[in-house]
Design an enzyme around this catalytic site. Structure first.
Site, PDB file in Angstrom:
ATOM      1  N   ASP A 166      34.046  40.718  40.143  1.00  0.00           N
ATOM      2  CA  ASP A 166      35.211  40.929  41.004  1.00  0.00           C
ATOM      3  C   ASP A 166      35.680  39.573  41.515  1.00  0.00           C
ATOM      4  O   ASP A 166      35.035  38.964  42.365  1.00  0.00           O
ATOM      5  CB  ASP A 166      34.817  41.851  42.161  1.00  0.00           C
ATOM      6  CG  ASP A 166      35.934  42.097  43.166  1.00  0.00           C
ATOM      7  OD1 ASP A 166      36.935  41.339  43.157  1.00  0.00           O
ATOM      8  OD2 ASP A 166      35.805  43.023  43.975  1.00  0.00           O
ATOM      9  N   ILE A 167      36.818  39.080  40.988  1.00  0.00           N
ATOM     10  CA  ILE A 167      37.347  37.788  41.417  1.00  0.00           C
ATOM     11  C   ILE A 167      38.709  38.004  42.073  1.00  0.00           C
ATOM     12  O   ILE A 167      39.682  38.360  41.400  1.00  0.00           O
ATOM     13  CB  ILE A 167      37.426  36.784  40.247  1.00  0.00           C
ATOM     14  CG1 ILE A 167      38.144  35.505  40.652  1.00  0.00           C
ATOM     15  CG2 ILE A 167      38.035  37.406  38.990  1.00  0.00           C
ATOM     16  CD1 ILE A 167      37.433  34.696  41.695  1.00  0.00           C
ATOM     17  N   GLU A 168      38.766  37.802  43.376  1.00  0.00           N
ATOM     18  CA  GLU A 168      40.019  37.971  44.115  1.00  0.00           C
ATOM     19  C   GLU A 168      40.117  37.005  45.299  1.00  0.00           C
ATOM     20  O   GLU A 168      40.986  37.149  46.156  1.00  0.00           O
ATOM     21  CB  GLU A 168      40.162  39.413  44.599  1.00  0.00           C
ATOM     22  CG  GLU A 168      38.961  39.930  45.394  1.00  0.00           C
ATOM     23  CD  GLU A 168      39.086  41.396  45.750  1.00  0.00           C
ATOM     24  OE1 GLU A 168      39.995  41.709  46.554  1.00  0.00           O
ATOM     25  OE2 GLU A 168      38.291  42.218  45.234  1.00  0.00           O
ATOM     26  N   GLN A 169      39.214  36.021  45.342  1.00  0.00           N
ATOM     27  CA  GLN A 169      39.265  34.999  46.384  1.00  0.00           C
ATOM     28  C   GLN A 169      39.349  33.621  45.757  1.00  0.00           C
ATOM     29  O   GLN A 169      38.670  33.331  44.776  1.00  0.00           O
ATOM     30  CB  GLN A 169      38.032  35.074  47.286  1.00  0.00           C
ATOM     31  CG  GLN A 169      38.080  36.211  48.283  1.00  0.00           C
ATOM     32  CD  GLN A 169      37.006  36.065  49.349  1.00  0.00           C
ATOM     33  OE1 GLN A 169      36.077  35.266  49.228  1.00  0.00           O
ATOM     34  NE2 GLN A 169      37.123  36.841  50.401  1.00  0.00           N
TER      35      GLN A 169
END
Length: 262
Positions: free
Chosen positions: A157-160
């Site tokens: 999960d990459i969202e930052q």
């Protein structure tokens, strides 16, 4: 004098500019009604009152994703829930497992065990912290998640973002993905949003299965052919879960879903 004649009389007494504004508003309203009635709906978006959201019923495999924010979940109720006239049910669930280099979701172990008992297809994801190094984050996930045959592939999960150069972030994402793939012998799924997809994923990780969080569109465009999961709403209701939950749909067949499992 009937009501309609009274309205006409009062309308004629209004200033000309006011009448023009009223006609314009009526025209826009009627145009909107016609558009809503006639617009194409290729994904079969339908209001499902039980869930409180619309679902793309063109697709038959639906799922949710949860973390400790959803509290203690009654997975038996989740499994038994049916929705829509087609008697659809949830087919998969992703669970938050880890975050960063040391954090483990406090509900993960319970959820992981209970989802297996319920018979739902399960998957686990790691929330990536871009300002931390990737090796420790990969080890955190591996040490926390024991994937078995039939489980969905591990999820990044990459969202930052961070202050690191984009090139460095991409290289470190590749490190995490390689370590995790080598451990589980399965290519991980990448979860992200439209902005991060364009910035970090597109052209760099096109051969990885993609899970996109995109809430603004009725149809998805501009993604690679490896797009399999679509998180389309964050505010759905689900039996057995307090409050709202994220809803997703799988864009392939049951056979395709099995291919994404260990």
């Amino acid at each position: 004098m009937n009501y309609l004649k009274l309205l006409r009389k009062r309308y004629r007494l209004l200033p000309r500019t006011v009448r023009i504004v009223l006609i314009s508003i009526l025209f826009l309203f009627l145009s909107f009604v016609v558009y809503i009635s006639l617009r194409p709906n290729p994904n079969g978006w339908t209001k499902v009152s039980k869930l409180g959201i619309t679902l793309p019923l063109r697709y038959k495999i639906h799922g949710i994703d949860v973390s400790h924010h959803n509290g203690v979940i009654n997975w038996k109720k989740v499994k038994k829930m049916r929705f829509s006239e087609e008697d659809l049910k949830l087919g998969f669930c992703f669970l938050k497992a880890t975050e960063g280099m040391s954090h483990a979701d406090r509900q993960f172990e319970r959820n992981w065990e209970q989802v297996k008992k319920s018979g739902l297809k399960r998957g686990a994801y790691h929330f990536y912290i871009a300002w931390r190094e990737p090796v420790g984050q990969a080890k955190n996930f591996i040490n926390s998640v024991d994937l078995e045959e039939g489980d969905l592939a591990p999820v990044l999960d990459i969202e930052q973002n961070s202050l690191k150069p984009d090139k460095q972030i991409i290289e470190e994402l590749e490190t995490w993905l390689e370590i995790v793939e080598n451990h589980y012998h399965k290519k991980p799924i990448i979860y992200t949003n439209p902005n991060f997809y364009k910035k970090f994923i597109k052209g760099n990780f096109d051969d990885y299965p993609l899970w996109i969080a995109d809430y603004s569109r009725e149809s998805l465009k501009g993604y690679n052919s490896n797009l399999w999961f679509w998180q389309h709403n964050q505010r759905g209701w689900c039996e057995g879960v307090k409050g709202t939950v994220d809803f997703n749909v799988f864009l392939g067949t049951q056979e395709d879903l099995e291919d994404l499992c260990l």
